[in-house]
Design an enzyme around this catalytic site. Structure first.
Site, short mmCIF file in Angstrom:
data_model
loop_
_atom_site.label_atom_id
_atom_site.label_comp_id
_atom_site.label_asym_id
_atom_site.label_seq_id
_atom_site.Cartn_x
_atom_site.Cartn_y
_atom_site.Cartn_z
N GLY A 1 -10.20 -3.29 2.60
CA GLY A 1 -9.19 -3.38 3.65
C GLY A 1 -9.18 -2.15 4.56
O GLY A 1 -10.18 -1.44 4.68
N ASP A 2 -8.04 -1.91 5.16
CA ASP A 2 -7.91 -0.80 6.11
C ASP A 2 -7.69 0.55 5.42
O ASP A 2 -7.97 1.59 6.01
CB ASP A 2 -6.72 -1.06 7.04
CG ASP A 2 -5.40 -1.19 6.26
OD1 ASP A 2 -5.39 -1.89 5.22
OD2 ASP A 2 -4.39 -0.59 6.68
N ARG B 1 -14.21 -7.38 -1.05
CA ARG B 1 -13.37 -7.16 0.15
C ARG B 1 -12.84 -5.71 0.17
O ARG B 1 -12.40 -5.17 -0.83
CB ARG B 1 -12.21 -8.14 0.14
CG ARG B 1 -11.28 -8.03 1.35
CD ARG B 1 -10.03 -7.19 1.07
NE ARG B 1 -9.08 -7.23 2.18
CZ ARG B 1 -8.01 -6.46 2.26
NH1 ARG B 1 -7.73 -5.61 1.29
NH2 ARG B 1 -7.19 -6.53 3.29
N THR C 1 0.85 -1.20 0.00
CA THR C 1 0.00 0.00 0.00
C THR C 1 0.88 1.24 0.00
O THR C 1 1.88 1.30 0.71
CB THR C 1 -0.88 0.01 1.27
OG1 THR C 1 -1.74 -1.11 1.21
CG2 THR C 1 -1.68 1.29 1.40
N THR D 1 0.39 -0.16 6.45
CA THR D 1 0.42 -1.05 5.31
C THR D 1 0.54 -2.48 5.87
O THR D 1 0.95 -2.66 7.01
CB THR D 1 1.56 -0.71 4.33
OG1 THR D 1 1.67 -1.73 3.34
CG2 THR D 1 2.89 -0.56 5.02
N1 GLY Z 1 -3.32 -2.68 3.79
C1 GLY Z 1 -3.98 -2.81 2.57
C2 GLY Z 1 -5.01 -3.83 2.55
O1 GLY Z 1 -5.03 -4.72 3.38
O2 GLY Z 1 -5.86 -3.75 1.70
#
Ligand code: GLY
Length: 316
Positions: A207-208, A205, A177, A228
């Site tokens: 993510g963060d 999905r 990331t 990341t």
């Molecule tokens: N850290 C990026 C993700 O898990 O999508």
């Protein structure tokens, strides 16, 4: 004492945190811009430096940094050329947060090269913080962003190859990331984060990286942090918010990143089997980084000069 036993005692961490600065002691760094970016994305820091050299704002510099990575077709981590999900669709996540606490975020966005700019537009032009999927795409198109095929020949070939065995990979195996934290000439801190997410993930999905407080958090009176690695685990611990809160308590950036990671190590009995990395900046312009495993390259720019640094994992 073996490392594993050390964790079992409940005394988490390899060193005592350095609570060196009371919040009131921290003076704001002005006139000397600082950039810290995850991994080795030199185009990101170069684009941000261009903005800062013209006395631009940290938010503009952070957006420019992520845009440079998103526009690079050879880069499979963000924007065009990102590795797709298991269905072969490229879905992108991004967020921005500025020095006034404003933020914008976009998740599960398809067919738009610059999710970071869509996130910025959501922040600047709407009353909302986050748009996802079709709604985000509709908004982007209404603002002039063009529908673009993001699956390049390389990313399609990689997906076709993966299809043969469909071996599950972690984010660490497949992508990095791009997250950046920037302090401008006025001492104001902003950040941005952009990713194609976990390669070959389930369709849908997220993510963060688009979640304020997980992938990115800024409090201009304290500092900023970004993440990341395995987004699911960053979300569970509100990672970036936690790093900033630790800095608020007086932890320096490295110690704050370490402590946030140590809590994860502790909750996995000393043996997490995934990677998470944090970057952080405090309002005095100090930067730091830490990761759970292996090593974590990151780019730091001070006085216009960018250096590639690396930290060893706490468990390495
Ligand atoms: N850290 C990026 C993700 O898990 O999508």
């Amino acid at each position: 004492m073996k490392r594993r036993d050390f964790f079992k005692t409940g005394l988490v961490g390899f060193s005592l945190p350095s609570l060196t600065k009371a919040k009131s002691d921290v003076k704001r760094n002005k006139k000397k811009p600082v950039i810290i970016t995850t991994h080795n994305f030199p185009k990101a820091n170069a684009a941000a430096v261009k903005v800062l050299n013209k006395y631009g704002a940290s938010m503009d510099a952070a957006e420019a940094a992520c845009m440079a990575v998103e526009a690079d077709e050879k880069n499979s981590n963000a924007g065009i050329g990102s590795l797709p999900d298991e269905d072969g669709r490229v879905t992108l996540d991004s967020c921005v947060m500025d020095s006034n606490g404003n933020c914008g975020s976009v998740a599960f966005l398809q067919n738009i090269v610059h999710p970071v700019s869509v996130a910025r537009k959501i922040m600047d032009d709407t009353k909302h913080v986050m748009l996802v999927g079709k709604g985000a795409k509709k908004f982007a198109v209404s603002k002039g962003f063009r529908h673009t095929n993001l699956l390049t020949k390389d990313s399609r070939n990689a997906w076709m190859k993966w299809q043969k065995n469909r071996v599950e990979m972690t984010p660490h195996d497949t992508h990095d990331t791009c997250a950046t934290l920037i302090q401008d000439h006025n001492g104001n801190i902003s950040g941005a984060c952009t990713t194609g997410g976990w390669a070959y993930k389930m369709h849908g999905r997220v993510g963060d990286s688009p979640l304020i407080g997980s992938g990115l958090f800024i409090d201009n009176n304290v500092g900023g942090a970004a993440a990341t690695g395995l987004g699911e685990e960053v979300i569970k611990s509100s990672g970036s918010f936690l790093v900033v809160e630790l800095m608020r308590q007086g932890y320096d950036p490295v110690s704050a990143c370490n402590e946030a990671l140590n809590r994860i190590i502790s909750s996995y009995n000393g043996n997490p089997d995934f990677q998470i990395c944090y970057i952080a900046i405090s309002k005095d312009g100090e930067v730091g980084a830490a990761c759970l495993k292996w090593a974590f390259p990151h780019l730091i720019t001070k006085s216009g000069i960018t250096k590639l640094k690396s930290v060893k994992g706490l468990l390495s």
